[in-house]
Design an enzyme around this catalytic site. Structure first.
Site, mmCIF file in Angstrom:
data_model
loop_
_atom_site.group_PDB
_atom_site.id
_atom_site.type_symbol
_atom_site.label_atom_id
_atom_site.label_comp_id
_atom_site.label_asym_id
_atom_site.label_seq_id
_atom_site.Cartn_x
_atom_site.Cartn_y
_atom_site.Cartn_z
ATOM 1 N N ARG A 236 1.863 -4.468 -8.072
ATOM 2 C CA ARG A 236 1.877 -5.221 -9.318
ATOM 3 C C ARG A 236 3.231 -5.903 -9.497
ATOM 4 N NH1 ARG A 236 2.485 -2.207 -12.943
ATOM 5 N NH2 ARG A 236 2.144 -0.167 -12.016
ATOM 6 N N TYR B 199 -3.626 -8.731 -5.384
ATOM 7 C CA TYR B 199 -3.379 -7.294 -5.436
ATOM 8 C C TYR B 199 -4.049 -6.630 -6.652
ATOM 9 C CZ TYR B 199 -1.523 -2.765 -6.303
ATOM 10 O OH TYR B 199 -1.465 -1.414 -6.574
ATOM 11 N N LYS C 32 -6.123 -2.803 -15.157
ATOM 12 C CA LYS C 32 -4.975 -2.722 -16.054
ATOM 13 C C LYS C 32 -5.007 -3.828 -17.112
ATOM 14 C CE LYS C 32 -3.592 1.015 -14.315
ATOM 15 N NZ LYS C 32 -3.043 1.250 -13.033
ATOM 16 N N HIS D 288 -3.308 5.133 -20.134
ATOM 17 C CA HIS D 288 -3.160 5.252 -18.673
ATOM 18 C C HIS D 288 -3.215 6.745 -18.315
ATOM 19 C CE1 HIS D 288 -0.468 4.217 -14.927
ATOM 20 N NE2 HIS D 288 -1.741 4.187 -14.630
ATOM 21 N N SER E 178 2.449 5.151 -12.661
ATOM 22 C CA SER E 178 1.840 4.790 -11.380
ATOM 23 C C SER E 178 2.491 5.582 -10.254
ATOM 24 C CB SER E 178 2.031 3.296 -11.135
ATOM 25 O OG SER E 178 1.474 2.581 -12.216
ATOM 26 N N CYS F 62 2.422 8.726 -9.664
ATOM 27 C CA CYS F 62 3.051 9.988 -10.080
ATOM 28 C C CYS F 62 2.065 11.154 -10.133
ATOM 29 C CB CYS F 62 3.757 9.821 -11.406
ATOM 30 S SG CYS F 62 5.241 8.802 -11.266
ATOM 31 N N ASP G 128 -7.463 7.351 -13.760
ATOM 32 C CA ASP G 128 -6.445 6.346 -14.084
ATOM 33 C C ASP G 128 -6.465 5.848 -15.533
ATOM 34 O OD1 ASP G 128 -4.219 4.866 -12.909
ATOM 35 O OD2 ASP G 128 -5.423 3.067 -13.191
ATOM 36 N N ARG H 197 -3.877 1.342 -0.452
ATOM 37 C CA ARG H 197 -4.854 1.934 -1.383
ATOM 38 C C ARG H 197 -6.234 2.092 -0.753
ATOM 39 N NH1 ARG H 197 -3.044 3.046 -6.965
ATOM 40 N NH2 ARG H 197 -0.851 2.495 -6.825
HETATM 41 P P1 GTP Z 1 -1.617 5.218 -9.530
HETATM 42 O O1 GTP Z 1 -2.911 5.018 -8.851
HETATM 43 O O2 GTP Z 1 -0.556 4.293 -9.024
HETATM 44 O O3 GTP Z 1 -1.720 5.172 -11.024
HETATM 45 O O4 GTP Z 1 -1.028 6.666 -9.062
HETATM 46 P P2 GTP Z 1 -1.404 8.160 -9.463
HETATM 47 O O5 GTP Z 1 -0.693 8.544 -10.710
HETATM 48 O O6 GTP Z 1 -2.861 8.367 -9.438
HETATM 49 O O7 GTP Z 1 -0.691 9.001 -8.290
HETATM 50 P P3 GTP Z 1 -1.341 9.746 -7.014
HETATM 51 O O8 GTP Z 1 -2.113 10.968 -7.400
HETATM 52 O O9 GTP Z 1 -2.047 8.752 -6.189
HETATM 53 O O10 GTP Z 1 -0.027 10.219 -6.267
HETATM 54 C C1 GTP Z 1 0.980 9.332 -5.861
HETATM 55 C C2 GTP Z 1 1.809 9.923 -4.759
HETATM 56 O O11 GTP Z 1 2.413 11.140 -5.205
HETATM 57 C C3 GTP Z 1 0.990 10.285 -3.520
HETATM 58 O O12 GTP Z 1 1.711 9.959 -2.387
HETATM 59 C C4 GTP Z 1 0.800 11.770 -3.640
HETATM 60 O O13 GTP Z 1 0.656 12.388 -2.384
HETATM 61 C C5 GTP Z 1 2.073 12.235 -4.363
HETATM 62 N N1 GTP Z 1 1.814 13.428 -5.227
HETATM 63 C C6 GTP Z 1 0.771 13.616 -6.067
HETATM 64 N N2 GTP Z 1 0.825 14.827 -6.660
HETATM 65 C C7 GTP Z 1 1.946 15.425 -6.203
HETATM 66 C C8 GTP Z 1 2.558 16.704 -6.452
HETATM 67 O O14 GTP Z 1 2.068 17.537 -7.208
HETATM 68 N N3 GTP Z 1 3.740 16.961 -5.794
HETATM 69 C C9 GTP Z 1 4.297 16.044 -4.939
HETATM 70 N N4 GTP Z 1 5.433 16.384 -4.355
HETATM 71 N N5 GTP Z 1 3.742 14.846 -4.672
HETATM 72 C C10 GTP Z 1 2.587 14.528 -5.300
HETATM 73 C C1 SPV Z 2 -1.125 1.597 -10.969
HETATM 74 O O1 SPV Z 2 -0.214 0.914 -10.477
HETATM 75 O O2 SPV Z 2 -0.956 2.291 -12.002
HETATM 76 C C2 SPV Z 2 -2.451 1.634 -10.328
HETATM 77 C C3 SPV Z 2 -2.760 0.644 -9.311
HETATM 78 O O3 SPV Z 2 -3.283 2.436 -10.713
HETATM 79 S S1 SPV Z 2 -3.005 -0.946 -10.007
HETATM 80 O O4 SPV Z 2 -4.416 -1.215 -10.050
HETATM 81 O O5 SPV Z 2 -2.338 -1.881 -9.146
HETATM 82 O O6 SPV Z 2 -2.473 -0.979 -11.331
HETATM 83 MN MN MN Z 3 -2.530 3.688 -12.423
#
Ligand code: GTP
Ligand code: SPV
Ligand code: MN
Length: 576
Positions: free
Chosen positions: A63, A191, A200, A220, A242, A244, A269, A360
């Site tokens: 983004r 993207y 979003k 979110h 994002s 996290c 999400d 992704r």
């Molecule tokens: P968006 O789709 O961008 O909104 O991200 P999200 O909040 O859904 O995050 P996601 O669960 O995809 O995790 C993002 C990154 O953090 C990945 O590379 C995961 O492997 C890593 N991750 C997720 N949970 C944990 C955790 O509990 N500990 C650690 N160390 N890393 C984590």
């Molecule tokens: C984020 O960035 O929080 C996502 C991926 O979940 S996007 O659709 O690019 O916003």
């Molecule tokens: Mn997100």
């Protein structure tokens, strides 16, 4: 509807216009077109049926918050944390870029629903796009096709989305939101968050604006049901910025030692929430699929995601293996060679990642083994706890609980996190990200905080609010907490706080687990690490309150007095 499509057609001048109906035959035809154009690469249909790979332009991988605008007639209605443009100026500027932008291309008319059909939680959007990749992604992430026309009926109440990848020129890239017109114009990017306008742009930026007017919330947040060994399910919503950990927490598989515990996935999400007639807060997943972060996803960290994306999925910017399957950093086993996300030969010694850090997968939610039987309930699921969290190497402990809704709103309002690859820019800088909404506010942030306070008054049975941090380090690169499935231990404490079973002690920042009240059975966790994870360093927190004050200044006028009260009370408790 027709008139609007015609007008946009006149502006963009596509060679062809196609109204999509969402059928299976249509999908197959679109895939064929995309493969022919090189927008999709067919993957091994025996091993991963229905799966395709997309490689984006190398500069179009996340983004672009700096090119994202909220266009309200009054500047003060947009948050000072976002970019603002006057609607007239935006229509003119983007109009010039859209002019003839679809020459030689097809304009797809993509109707879809965000939220749950036939419920209060339903919004119709029609997105015009010249990207077949975008259309195919929307088909997974939203309920797309005829169903949207049915839902719309004779009404004219739908979001008008216009999107073109145009020439992907950095200087001609804009994502503009017109909350007053219920419209979104996005040009120059293919993207996810920039181009899949239901996500979003609509479900957060436009919807948050509508939600405030109509008395509900667009957040979110991931959504889960946590089942205890007695079979009781506690629903939890969680806002983390994002990249996290929302998707991972949403699909968590508890450790072996925690027999009888189970996590049901409702959403990963975006949550829409309303007060039900019983005075509780109800939430739905605004989407129908997952647009998940690939790197780090493996059978070890997130087996439910791995099962979900075995078929009918689109992979963006990952590594292509020789056998026609895919790989990314952190996935089980490293291939000896492959084709990297930019299409170049790759080996583990290349010195470059095989997959882009924000690569992704797009996969249907219905394929997730842990999907909740309630995930399409038109009423939503009743929320007992709300989590805020982020990446914070320092300061924020593993978990703490707000004293009440108002204090919880303050915790959400002042949360911070290190930046990630989900947005273009430097990674690893701590920035304030209120309620994980920083890039997604559709209106002024101080008004958004006020809306939270007001919503609290309408909810008779208020969810408890917690802050979690899986990312505290030992001062170096190593995380103190093992994370992933082990997060279940924290969830258990949270669930048991909701039922009044778990012990806590009062600290200046909130309630925290009493020693021994987080279940650590089966986990090797030195006392010293646990101590660091649950430390409240008063001096560091006092410094934090000063930084919070600085942030409040950035937000400009209109800060609710309740938030300022909480800030003063925190300072008092820390000094006392
Ligand atoms: P968006 O789709 O961008 O909104 O991200 P999200 O909040 O859904 O995050 P996601 O669960 O995809 O995790 C993002 C990154 O953090 C990945 O590379 C995961 O492997 C890593 N991750 C997720 N949970 C944990 C955790 O509990 N500990 C650690 N160390 N890393 C984590
Ligand atoms: C984020 O960035 O929080 C996502 C991926 O979940 S996007 O659709 O690019 O916003
Ligand atoms: Mn997100």
């Amino acid at each position: 509807m027709k008139k609007w499509v015609e007008e946009m057609q006149l502006l963009c001048k596509p060679d062809k216009l196609e109204w999509l109906d969402g059928s299976e035959t249509e999908k197959q035809r679109l895939i064929k077109e995309a493969v022919k154009k090189g927008e999709l690469v067919e993957l091994n249909q025996k091993k991963i049926p229905g799966c395709y790979l997309h490689r984006s332009a190398p500069n179009d991988v996340s983004r672009t918050e700096n090119l994202t605008f909220i266009c309200t007639s009054r500047k003060e209605d947009t948050t000072p944390l976002a970019n603002w443009m006057a609607p007239k100026e935006a229509y003119k500027k983007l109009g010039e870029i859209f002019e003839g932008a679809m020459k030689g291309r097809t304009m797809y008319v993509v109707p879809f629903i965000m939220g749950i059909p036939k419920s209060k939680f339903s919004k119709v959007c029609v997105q015009l796009t010249d990207s077949v990749y975008v259309a195919l992604n929307i088909r997974i992430l939203a309920r797309m096709g005829k169903i949207a026309w049915k839902e719309l009926g004779k009404s004219n109440n739908f979001t008008r989305g216009l999107h073109s990848v145009a020439d992907l020129n950095e200087n001609r890239k804009f994502i503009c939101h017109f909350p007053e017109d219920n419209a979104i114009w996005s040009v120059g990017s293919g993207y996810g968050g920039n181009a899949l306008l239901g996500k979003k742009c609509l479900a957060l930026r436009i919807a948050s604006h509508q939600a405030r007017k109509e008395g509900w919330m667009a957040e979110h947040m991931m959504l889960i049901g946590v089942e205890s060994p007695e079979g009781k399910i506690t629903y939890i919503a969680g806002a983390f910025p994002s990249q996290c950990g929302k998707t991972n927490l949403a699909m968590l598989k508890p450790p072996e030692s925690m027999k009888g515990w189970r996590v049901w996935t409702v959403g990963d999400d975006i949550a829409w929430m309303r007060v039900g007639s019983d005075g509780r807060l109800y939430a739905v997943n605004a989407e129908a699929g997952f647009f998940g972060v690939a790197p780090g996803t493996s059978y070890k960290t997130n087996p439910n995601a791995m099962e979900t994306l075995k078929k009918n999925s689109i992979f963006t910017n990952v590594l292509l293996k020789e056998d026609g399957t895919v790989w990314w950093e952190g996935m089980d086993g490293v291939p000896s060679k492959g084709t990297d996300w930019q299409g170049n030969p790759w080996t583990p010694d290349s010195g470059k990642p095989g997959a882009q850090p924000n690569s992704r997968f797009t996969a249907p939610a219905s394929q997730c083994p842990s999907i909740s039987p309630e995930w399409e309930n038109p009423k939503g699921v009743p929320i007992s706890a709300i989590l805020f969290g982020g990446r914070r190497a320092k300061l924020a402990p593993l978990v703490y609980e707000a004293f009440n809704w108002q204090h919880g709103t303050f915790i959400g309002a002042t949360m911070a996190s290190e930046t990630t690859a989900a947005a273009t820019g430097q990674v690893g800088i701590v920035r304030r990200d209120p309620m994980a909404m920083l890039p997604f506010f559709g209106y002024r942030t101080t008004n958004y905080f006020r809306h939270w306070i007001e919503m609290g008054k309408k909810i008779r049975t208020q969810p408890k609010i917690f802050h979690v941090n899986w990312f505290k380090t030992d001062g170096g690169q190593t995380f103190l907490w093992p994370g992933f499935r082990e997060n279940m231990r924290v969830l258990k404490w949270i669930v048991e706080r909701c039922s009044g079973k778990a012990d806590a002690e009062k600290t200046p920042i909130g309630f925290m687990p009493k020693k021994g009240s987080i279940d650590l059975i089966g986990l090797e966790m030195p006392d010293s690490a646990m101590k660091k994870l649950l430390l409240v360093d008063k001096n560091a927190w006092l410094q934090e309150t000063i930084e919070q004050e600085e942030f409040f200044k950035e937000l400009g006028s209109g800060m609710p007095k309740e938030i300022l009260e909480e800030h003063a009370a925190l300072k008092r408790r820390l000094k006392g």
